[in-house]
Design a protein around this motif. Structure first.
Motif, PDB file in Angstrom:
ATOM      1  N   THR A 273       7.150 -17.760   2.507  1.00 37.09           N
ATOM      2  CA  THR A 273       7.554 -16.428   2.941  1.00 37.09           C
ATOM      3  C   THR A 273       6.744 -15.403   2.174  1.00 37.09           C
ATOM      4  OG1 THR A 273       9.339 -16.410   1.315  1.00 37.09           O
ATOM      5  CG2 THR A 273       9.906 -17.111   3.549  1.00 37.09           C
ATOM      6  N   LEU A 274       6.824 -14.184   2.631  1.00 34.61           N
ATOM      7  CA  LEU A 274       6.083 -13.089   2.020  1.00 34.61           C
ATOM      8  C   LEU A 274       7.053 -12.185   1.284  1.00 34.61           C
ATOM      9  CD1 LEU A 274       3.075 -12.280   2.149  1.00 34.61           C
ATOM     10  CD2 LEU A 274       3.652 -10.788   4.041  1.00 34.61           C
ATOM     11  N   ARG A 275       6.634 -11.673   0.149  1.00 31.91           N
ATOM     12  CA  ARG A 275       7.383 -10.608  -0.528  1.00 31.91           C
ATOM     13  C   ARG A 275       6.424  -9.441  -0.674  1.00 31.91           C
ATOM     14  NH1 ARG A 275       7.761 -12.652  -6.804  1.00 31.91           N
ATOM     15  NH2 ARG A 275       5.554 -13.124  -6.977  1.00 31.91           N
ATOM     16  N   ILE A 276       6.989  -8.226  -0.558  1.00 27.67           N
ATOM     17  CA  ILE A 276       6.137  -7.042  -0.475  1.00 27.67           C
ATOM     18  C   ILE A 276       6.722  -5.918  -1.312  1.00 27.67           C
ATOM     19  CG2 ILE A 276       5.216  -5.273   1.084  1.00 27.67           C
ATOM     20  CD1 ILE A 276       5.284  -7.401   3.315  1.00 27.67           C
ATOM     21  N   GLY A 277       5.833  -5.183  -1.992  1.00 20.06           N
ATOM     22  CA  GLY A 277       6.195  -3.949  -2.682  1.00 20.06           C
ATOM     23  C   GLY A 277       5.319  -2.824  -2.164  1.00 20.06           C
ATOM     24  N   LEU A 278       5.903  -1.654  -2.015  1.00 15.17           N
ATOM     25  CA  LEU A 278       5.198  -0.504  -1.438  1.00 15.17           C
ATOM     26  C   LEU A 278       5.544   0.739  -2.245  1.00 15.17           C
ATOM     27  CD1 LEU A 278       4.955   0.172   2.323  1.00 15.17           C
ATOM     28  CD2 LEU A 278       5.671   2.008   0.843  1.00 15.17           C
ATOM     29  N   ALA A 279       4.544   1.549  -2.563  1.00 16.46           N
ATOM     30  CA  ALA A 279       4.792   2.808  -3.276  1.00 16.46           C
ATOM     31  C   ALA A 279       3.761   3.846  -2.847  1.00 16.46           C
ATOM     32  CB  ALA A 279       4.733   2.608  -4.781  1.00 16.46           C
ATOM     33  N   THR A 280       4.182   5.098  -2.871  1.00 18.33           N
ATOM     34  CA  THR A 280       3.322   6.214  -2.488  1.00 18.33           C
ATOM     35  C   THR A 280       3.179   7.161  -3.664  1.00 18.33           C
ATOM     36  OG1 THR A 280       4.054   6.081  -0.193  1.00 18.33           O
ATOM     37  CG2 THR A 280       3.099   8.173  -0.896  1.00 18.33           C
ATOM     38  N   GLY A 281       1.987   7.669  -3.858  1.00 18.59           N
ATOM     39  CA  GLY A 281       1.750   8.645  -4.922  1.00 18.59           C
ATOM     40  C   GLY A 281       0.270   8.870  -5.108  1.00 18.59           C
TER      41      GLY A 281
ATOM     42  N   PHE B 199     -11.293   4.876  -8.400  1.00 23.31           N
ATOM     43  CA  PHE B 199     -12.127   4.416  -9.509  1.00 23.31           C
ATOM     44  C   PHE B 199     -13.359   3.700  -8.981  1.00 23.31           C
ATOM     45  CE2 PHE B 199     -13.026   1.293 -12.926  1.00 23.31           C
ATOM     46  CZ  PHE B 199     -13.282   2.186 -13.950  1.00 23.31           C
ATOM     47  N   GLU B 200     -14.528   4.200  -9.347  1.00 19.18           N
ATOM     48  CA  GLU B 200     -15.811   3.629  -8.947  1.00 19.18           C
ATOM     49  C   GLU B 200     -15.940   3.452  -7.437  1.00 19.18           C
ATOM     50  OE1 GLU B 200     -16.455   0.112 -11.311  1.00 19.18           O
ATOM     51  OE2 GLU B 200     -16.862   1.310 -13.105  1.00 19.18           O
ATOM     52  N   GLY B 201     -15.261   4.313  -6.687  1.00 21.77           N
ATOM     53  CA  GLY B 201     -15.426   4.370  -5.250  1.00 21.77           C
ATOM     54  C   GLY B 201     -14.697   3.335  -4.428  1.00 21.77           C
ATOM     55  N   ASP B 202     -14.148   2.270  -5.065  1.00 19.82           N
ATOM     56  CA  ASP B 202     -13.503   1.241  -4.260  1.00 19.82           C
ATOM     57  C   ASP B 202     -12.253   0.625  -4.890  1.00 19.82           C
ATOM     58  OD1 ASP B 202     -14.624  -0.227  -6.277  1.00 19.82           O
ATOM     59  OD2 ASP B 202     -15.630  -1.673  -4.990  1.00 19.82           O
ATOM     60  N   ASP B 203     -11.772   1.199  -5.970  1.00 20.63           N
ATOM     61  CA  ASP B 203     -10.561   0.682  -6.598  1.00 20.63           C
ATOM     62  C   ASP B 203      -9.650   1.851  -6.951  1.00 20.63           C
ATOM     63  OD1 ASP B 203      -8.808  -1.217  -7.506  1.00 20.63           O
ATOM     64  OD2 ASP B 203     -10.025  -1.867  -9.207  1.00 20.63           O
ATOM     65  N   TYR B 204      -8.398   1.567  -7.208  1.00 22.05           N
ATOM     66  CA  TYR B 204      -7.416   2.605  -7.493  1.00 22.05           C
ATOM     67  C   TYR B 204      -6.686   2.273  -8.786  1.00 22.05           C
ATOM     68  CZ  TYR B 204      -8.187   4.005  -2.684  1.00 22.05           C
ATOM     69  OH  TYR B 204      -8.753   4.422  -1.515  1.00 22.05           O
ATOM     70  N   ILE B 205      -6.440   3.311  -9.566  1.00 23.19           N
ATOM     71  CA  ILE B 205      -5.723   3.173 -10.828  1.00 23.19           C
ATOM     72  C   ILE B 205      -4.641   4.233 -10.862  1.00 23.19           C
ATOM     73  CG2 ILE B 205      -5.903   3.358 -13.342  1.00 23.19           C
ATOM     74  CD1 ILE B 205      -8.844   2.527 -13.049  1.00 23.19           C
ATOM     75  N   GLY B 206      -3.426   3.834 -11.237  1.00 24.40           N
ATOM     76  CA  GLY B 206      -2.374   4.821 -11.381  1.00 24.40           C
ATOM     77  C   GLY B 206      -0.990   4.235 -11.253  1.00 24.40           C
ATOM     78  N   SER B 207      -0.026   5.068 -11.496  1.00 23.17           N
ATOM     79  CA  SER B 207       1.366   4.664 -11.502  1.00 23.17           C
ATOM     80  C   SER B 207       1.824   4.134 -10.145  1.00 23.17           C
ATOM     81  CB  SER B 207       2.236   5.848 -11.940  1.00 23.17           C
ATOM     82  OG  SER B 207       3.572   5.459 -12.046  1.00 23.17           O
ATOM     83  N   ALA B 208       1.392   4.746  -9.066  1.00 27.32           N
ATOM     84  CA  ALA B 208       1.802   4.288  -7.733  1.00 27.32           C
ATOM     85  C   ALA B 208       1.290   2.880  -7.459  1.00 27.32           C
ATOM     86  CB  ALA B 208       1.319   5.253  -6.654  1.00 27.32           C
ATOM     87  N   VAL B 209       0.082   2.578  -7.901  1.00 28.45           N
ATOM     88  CA  VAL B 209      -0.485   1.237  -7.733  1.00 28.45           C
ATOM     89  C   VAL B 209       0.350   0.233  -8.524  1.00 28.45           C
ATOM     90  CG1 VAL B 209      -2.527  -0.212  -8.059  1.00 28.45           C
ATOM     91  CG2 VAL B 209      -2.801   2.203  -7.458  1.00 28.45           C
TER      92      VAL B 209
ATOM     93  N   MET C 116     -11.459  11.077  -9.210  1.00 28.80           N
ATOM     94  CA  MET C 116     -10.826  11.906  -8.223  1.00 28.80           C
ATOM     95  C   MET C 116      -9.425  11.339  -7.952  1.00 28.80           C
ATOM     96  SD  MET C 116     -11.646  12.267  -4.140  1.00 28.80           S
ATOM     97  CE  MET C 116     -13.289  12.845  -4.319  1.00 28.80           C
ATOM     98  N   ARG C 117      -8.401  12.199  -8.004  1.00 27.18           N
ATOM     99  CA  ARG C 117      -7.027  11.797  -7.697  1.00 27.18           C
ATOM    100  C   ARG C 117      -6.775  12.001  -6.202  1.00 27.18           C
ATOM    101  NH1 ARG C 117      -3.370  10.921 -11.427  1.00 27.18           N
ATOM    102  NH2 ARG C 117      -1.661  11.898 -10.322  1.00 27.18           N
ATOM    103  N   VAL C 118      -6.243  10.961  -5.562  1.00 26.43           N
ATOM    104  CA  VAL C 118      -6.014  11.009  -4.129  1.00 26.43           C
ATOM    105  C   VAL C 118      -4.597  10.516  -3.820  1.00 26.43           C
ATOM    106  CG1 VAL C 118      -8.452  10.763  -3.500  1.00 26.43           C
ATOM    107  CG2 VAL C 118      -7.048   8.723  -3.850  1.00 26.43           C
ATOM    108  N   PRO C 119      -3.950  11.114  -2.805  1.00 28.02           N
ATOM    109  CA  PRO C 119      -2.632  10.600  -2.391  1.00 28.02           C
ATOM    110  C   PRO C 119      -2.819   9.388  -1.480  1.00 28.02           C
ATOM    111  CG  PRO C 119      -3.210  12.526  -1.096  1.00 28.02           C
ATOM    112  CD  PRO C 119      -4.332  12.325  -2.078  1.00 28.02           C
ATOM    113  N   ARG C 120      -2.117   8.311  -1.800  1.00 27.75           N
ATOM    114  CA  ARG C 120      -2.218   7.080  -1.019  1.00 27.75           C
ATOM    115  C   ARG C 120      -0.886   6.336  -1.054  1.00 27.75           C
ATOM    116  NH1 ARG C 120      -6.303   9.305   0.121  1.00 27.75           N
ATOM    117  NH2 ARG C 120      -8.425   8.521   0.061  1.00 27.75           N
ATOM    118  N   THR C 121      -0.730   5.441  -0.111  1.00 26.96           N
ATOM    119  CA  THR C 121       0.369   4.489  -0.142  1.00 26.96           C
ATOM    120  C   THR C 121      -0.239   3.114  -0.374  1.00 26.96           C
ATOM    121  OG1 THR C 121       1.772   5.811   1.310  1.00 26.96           O
ATOM    122  CG2 THR C 121       2.293   3.479   1.140  1.00 26.96           C
TER     123      THR C 121
END
Length: 183
Positions: free
Chosen positions: A86-94, A99-109, A1-6
């Protein structure tokens, strides 16, 4: 299932060297402080810690504004609790595959992860073209096109900074005052 997430990836910079210089116990103490801070931020901003990545984490949100607020909050907490690191952070939305109910796969990730790798200490990187909900108090500074591994074209990146007030739609403080919790 494809879902929109940040997606938010955060990483403590210099953790390996810190461990070598200060020992495993001190590194574990600092990592525990970091994880406690991330849990507090996630709870306050309504985002989910998807996984711990050693000295970093992956956060998922259904709301970009909440993810941005969480990222900036994590940065502030890291300054207060994780010094000298210090912390470094990357953020993307798409869209991503759930995947298998608890992981995400895709370009935004992948993009969020690569932006985290590209960010310097204390920086929060976001692709300029996906920002739609910038909370009040956030400053965007154009970084420019950044070449990222796995992406054929450079990504136009902005750095986020600032502090976000509590978002108007957050109602967790009053949640327990409503039925069925109140007799």
């Amino acid at each position: 299932m494809r879902v929109p997430r940040t997606f938010v990836f955060a990483d403590l910079t210099g953790f390996t060297n810190y461990t070598a210089e200060n020992g495993d116990e001190e590194a574990a103490r600092l990592l525990a402080l970091f994880r406690t801070a991330v849990r507090e931020v996630a709870s306050a901003r309504g985002v989910r810690i998807a996984k711990w990545l050693g000295d970093g984490c992956m956060i998922v949100s259904v709301d970009q504004e909440a993810a941005i607020a969480a990222a900036l909050d994590m940065e502030l907490h890291a300054i207060a609790t994780c010094t000298p690191l210090t912390l470094r952070i990357g953020l993307a939305t798409g869209y991503a595959l759930l995947f298998e109910g608890d992981d995400y796969i895709g370009s935004a990730v992948n993009l969020a992860s690569r932006l985290c790798d590209a960010a310097g200490p204390g920086e929060v990187y976001v692709p300029r073209d996906v920002i739609s909900d910038v909370p009040e108090g956030v400053v965007m500074t154009w970084v420019g096109p950044v070449h990222l591994p796995g992406f054929p074209e450079p990504i136009d990146v902005v750095e986020l900074s600032g502090a976000v007030a509590q978002l108007d739609r957050d109602d967790t403080e009053e949640l327990w005052t409503r039925s069925p919790f109140v007799a």
